[in-house]
Write a protein that holds these residues in place. Structure first.
Motif, mmCIF file in Angstrom:
data_model
loop_
_atom_site.group_PDB
_atom_site.id
_atom_site.type_symbol
_atom_site.label_atom_id
_atom_site.label_comp_id
_atom_site.label_asym_id
_atom_site.label_seq_id
_atom_site.Cartn_x
_atom_site.Cartn_y
_atom_site.Cartn_z
ATOM 1 N N GLU A 53 -59.599 -36.241 -36.869
ATOM 2 C CA GLU A 53 -58.645 -36.589 -37.730
ATOM 3 C C GLU A 53 -58.945 -37.146 -39.100
ATOM 4 O O GLU A 53 -58.508 -36.612 -40.121
ATOM 5 C CB GLU A 53 -57.519 -37.617 -37.509
ATOM 6 N N ASN A 54 -60.034 -37.541 -39.353
ATOM 7 C CA ASN A 54 -60.693 -38.168 -40.558
ATOM 8 C C ASN A 54 -61.714 -37.200 -41.226
ATOM 9 O O ASN A 54 -62.238 -37.593 -42.294
ATOM 10 C CB ASN A 54 -61.432 -39.837 -40.524
ATOM 11 N N SER A 55 -61.745 -35.937 -40.706
ATOM 12 C CA SER A 55 -62.522 -35.116 -41.275
ATOM 13 C C SER A 55 -61.787 -34.350 -42.194
ATOM 14 O O SER A 55 -60.597 -34.202 -42.380
ATOM 15 C CB SER A 55 -62.786 -33.956 -40.178
ATOM 16 N N GLU A 56 -62.592 -33.930 -43.397
ATOM 17 C CA GLU A 56 -62.085 -33.146 -44.547
ATOM 18 C C GLU A 56 -61.638 -31.776 -44.165
ATOM 19 O O GLU A 56 -61.262 -30.965 -44.809
ATOM 20 C CB GLU A 56 -62.985 -33.135 -45.693
ATOM 21 N N TYR A 57 -62.181 -31.373 -42.990
ATOM 22 C CA TYR A 57 -61.851 -29.972 -42.348
ATOM 23 C C TYR A 57 -60.468 -29.883 -41.512
ATOM 24 O O TYR A 57 -60.386 -30.781 -40.816
ATOM 25 C CB TYR A 57 -62.988 -29.491 -41.558
#
Length: 107
Positions: A53-57
């Motif tokens: 969830e904390n990914s920019e992707y």
């Protein structure tokens, strides 16, 4: 390599039984993750990944970028998970995935 709809369906079925081994996190897609993906594809041919969830992707863009950087085929994206396929070039590989061609023959 372009996959047919039958081949994608076959690979999606096989992917149901495998564990997620790639994780795209806050750091995004690093060279280390690309190398890990290449190694996994060479050993297994079919790999499942996830995007935290904390990914920019999102899963679709992560799947597309990893596919491009590893010469793999995107098979499926569902939610935060994705599946990639690439035939192995290892000569000692005994458990290769045999894909059904349009005429019903293996690769």
């Amino acid at each position: 390599m372009e996959l047919t709809s039958k081949q994608r369906a076959q690979l999606r079925t096989l992917a149901n039984g495998i564990d997620t081994i790639l994780t795209v996190g806050k750091g995004g897609i690093s060279e280390e993750l690309v190398a890990q993906c290449r190694d996994a594809l060479e050993a297994r041919e079919l790999v499942k990944g996830q995007v935290l969830e904390n990914s920019e992707y999102d899963a679709r863009s992560a799947c597309q970028e990893l596919a491009e950087r590893t010469a793999a085929c995107p098979v499926q994206v569902i939610g935060r998970r994705f599946v990639l396929y690439r035939p192995s070039h290892r000569k000692d590989k005994k458990d290769k995935i045999v894909l059904v061609k349009a005429g019903g023959q293996g690769r």
